[in-house]
Design a protein around this motif. Sequence first.
Motif, PDB file in Angstrom:
ATOM      1  N   UNK A   1       0.975  -1.102  -0.066  1.00 56.48           N
ATOM      2  CA  UNK A   1       0.019  -0.064  -0.032  1.00 56.48           C
ATOM      3  C   UNK A   1       0.945   1.377  -0.127  1.00 56.48           C
ATOM      4  N   UNK A   2       0.498   2.306  -0.858  1.00 55.09           N
ATOM      5  CA  UNK A   2       1.187   3.386  -1.020  1.00 55.09           C
ATOM      6  C   UNK A   2       0.872   4.348   0.131  1.00 55.09           C
ATOM      7  N   UNK A   3       1.814   4.565   1.189  1.00 61.27           N
ATOM      8  CA  UNK A   3       1.393   5.518   2.286  1.00 61.27           C
ATOM      9  C   UNK A   3       2.915   5.864   2.957  1.00 61.27           C
ATOM     10  N   UNK A   4       2.712   7.062   3.367  1.00 62.99           N
ATOM     11  CA  UNK A   4       3.939   7.719   4.085  1.00 62.99           C
ATOM     12  C   UNK A   4       4.680   6.643   4.714  1.00 62.99           C
ATOM     13  N   UNK A   5       4.251   5.841   5.779  1.00 62.08           N
ATOM     14  CA  UNK A   5       4.888   4.710   6.489  1.00 62.08           C
ATOM     15  C   UNK A   5       5.669   3.937   5.163  1.00 62.08           C
ATOM     16  N   UNK A   6       5.040   3.472   4.215  1.00 63.77           N
ATOM     17  CA  UNK A   6       5.379   2.418   3.712  1.00 63.77           C
ATOM     18  C   UNK A   6       6.771   3.232   2.703  1.00 63.77           C
ATOM     19  N   UNK A   7       6.646   4.569   2.303  1.00 60.86           N
ATOM     20  CA  UNK A   7       7.728   5.089   1.695  1.00 60.86           C
ATOM     21  C   UNK A   7       8.943   5.023   2.422  1.00 60.86           C
ATOM     22  N   UNK A   8       8.870   5.624   3.793  1.00 63.44           N
ATOM     23  CA  UNK A   8       9.668   5.862   4.691  1.00 63.44           C
ATOM     24  C   UNK A   8      10.332   4.482   4.678  1.00 63.44           C
ATOM     25  N   UNK A   9       9.691   3.315   4.891  1.00 63.17           N
ATOM     26  CA  UNK A   9      10.016   1.771   5.081  1.00 63.17           C
ATOM     27  C   UNK A   9      11.059   1.768   3.875  1.00 63.17           C
TER      28      UNK A   9
ATOM     29  N   UNK B   1       9.060  14.744  -5.968  1.00 66.13           N
ATOM     30  CA  UNK B   1      10.023  14.912  -7.100  1.00 66.13           C
ATOM     31  C   UNK B   1       9.685  15.964  -7.976  1.00 66.13           C
ATOM     32  N   UNK B   2       8.664  15.724  -8.752  1.00 64.28           N
ATOM     33  CA  UNK B   2       7.780  16.473  -9.695  1.00 64.28           C
ATOM     34  C   UNK B   2       7.004  17.217  -8.529  1.00 64.28           C
ATOM     35  N   UNK B   3       7.056  18.288  -8.185  1.00 64.23           N
ATOM     36  CA  UNK B   3       6.085  19.119  -7.401  1.00 64.23           C
ATOM     37  C   UNK B   3       4.606  19.068  -7.587  1.00 64.23           C
ATOM     38  N   UNK B   4       3.688  18.992  -6.670  1.00 62.89           N
ATOM     39  CA  UNK B   4       2.484  18.788  -7.135  1.00 62.89           C
ATOM     40  C   UNK B   4       1.854  20.189  -7.751  1.00 62.89           C
ATOM     41  N   UNK B   5       2.413  21.407  -7.560  1.00 60.62           N
ATOM     42  CA  UNK B   5       2.212  22.301  -8.205  1.00 60.62           C
ATOM     43  C   UNK B   5       2.409  22.275  -9.644  1.00 60.62           C
ATOM     44  N   UNK B   6       3.347  21.367 -10.015  1.00 58.76           N
ATOM     45  CA  UNK B   6       3.563  21.122 -11.666  1.00 58.76           C
ATOM     46  C   UNK B   6       2.972  19.896 -12.048  1.00 58.76           C
ATOM     47  N   UNK B   7       2.087  19.481 -11.212  1.00 59.48           N
ATOM     48  CA  UNK B   7       1.331  18.332 -11.938  1.00 59.48           C
ATOM     49  C   UNK B   7       2.154  16.916 -11.558  1.00 59.48           C
ATOM     50  N   UNK B   8       2.856  16.680 -10.481  1.00 65.58           N
ATOM     51  CA  UNK B   8       3.496  15.648  -9.644  1.00 65.58           C
ATOM     52  C   UNK B   8       2.457  14.948  -9.162  1.00 65.58           C
ATOM     53  N   UNK B   9       2.604  13.532  -9.333  1.00 65.89           N
ATOM     54  CA  UNK B   9       1.293  12.742  -8.642  1.00 65.89           C
ATOM     55  C   UNK B   9       2.038  12.269  -7.443  1.00 65.89           C
ATOM     56  N   UNK B  10       1.200  11.737  -6.572  1.00 68.39           N
ATOM     57  CA  UNK B  10       1.635  10.935  -5.455  1.00 68.39           C
ATOM     58  C   UNK B  10       1.407   9.274  -5.777  1.00 68.39           C
ATOM     59  N   UNK B  11       2.835   9.194  -6.378  1.00 62.81           N
ATOM     60  CA  UNK B  11       3.089   7.535  -6.749  1.00 62.81           C
ATOM     61  C   UNK B  11       4.475   7.198  -6.094  1.00 62.81           C
ATOM     62  N   UNK B  12       4.700   5.823  -6.238  1.00 64.97           N
ATOM     63  CA  UNK B  12       5.676   5.284  -5.664  1.00 64.97           C
ATOM     64  C   UNK B  12       6.981   5.942  -6.309  1.00 64.97           C
ATOM     65  N   UNK B  13       6.981   6.342  -7.524  1.00 59.46           N
ATOM     66  CA  UNK B  13       8.216   6.902  -8.360  1.00 59.46           C
ATOM     67  C   UNK B  13       8.136   8.170  -8.130  1.00 59.46           C
ATOM     68  N   UNK B  14       7.319   9.105  -7.683  1.00 58.48           N
ATOM     69  CA  UNK B  14       7.516  10.567  -7.621  1.00 58.48           C
ATOM     70  C   UNK B  14       7.566  10.923  -6.136  1.00 58.48           C
ATOM     71  N   UNK B  15       7.483   9.993  -5.240  1.00 60.21           N
ATOM     72  CA  UNK B  15       7.353  10.359  -3.784  1.00 60.21           C
ATOM     73  C   UNK B  15       8.860   9.585  -3.118  1.00 60.21           C
ATOM     74  N   UNK B  16       9.619  10.528  -2.419  1.00 62.83           N
ATOM     75  CA  UNK B  16      10.794  10.066  -1.889  1.00 62.83           C
ATOM     76  C   UNK B  16      10.588  10.499  -0.386  1.00 62.83           C
ATOM     77  N   UNK B  17      11.510   9.891   0.609  1.00 64.07           N
ATOM     78  CA  UNK B  17      11.823  10.397   1.681  1.00 64.07           C
ATOM     79  C   UNK B  17      12.703  11.579   1.808  1.00 64.07           C
ATOM     80  N   UNK B  18      12.348  12.751   2.448  1.00 66.55           N
ATOM     81  CA  UNK B  18      13.191  13.703   2.530  1.00 66.55           C
ATOM     82  C   UNK B  18      13.127  14.495   3.858  1.00 66.55           C
TER      83      UNK B  18
END
Length: 169
Positions: free
Chosen positions: A69-77, A97-114
């Motif tokens: 499941x795509x979740x904050x917790x699982x991205x951190x993991x 990675x691609x900011x939301x404001x520029x159309x970036x989606x909440x997906x496994x490949x666009x979200x990273x832990x920072x």
Amino acid sequence: MNSVLVLNQDYSPLTICSVHRAFLLVFLEKAELLNIVEELQLRSISQSYPFPSVIKINRYVTMPYKGVVLSRHNIFRRDSHKCQYCGTSKELTLDHLIPKSKGGKSTWTNLVTACKKCNARKGDDSPEQVGMKLKNTPMKPSYISFLRSANGVLREEWKPYLNPQKASA
Ligand SMILES: [Zn+2]
């Protein structure tokens, strides 16, 4: 040493189970041993048995798709609870990675832990624009790789069986 890799009848990775359960499956002839831990043995009062490491079940099991499941917790993991830019494990946030404001989606490949700092530094730009480099390319974790990292086990003898392409299917 307490987990056993379970392969489906077609040799695709299915799950990880306890040694005890694996032993029972083999004992009841529901599975066969593919790989054992040579240094170890399972002992009963009067007998000893091979210590399972990889087993293959005899009848094909259709598993409902087990996605992570795509979740904050699982991205951190997935990212081992580390900022993917500087490596700190303090004050972690999620970065698009691609900011939301520029159309970036909440997906496994666009979200990273920072961490908060790196996230703020990156702001509404892409990492390249501000000269920041990711430590890992974000990917959608396969169920098996996730199980593996969750248990902290990566057994050498499992590797040949864990073809990532198969595992993510
Ligand atoms: Zn950072």
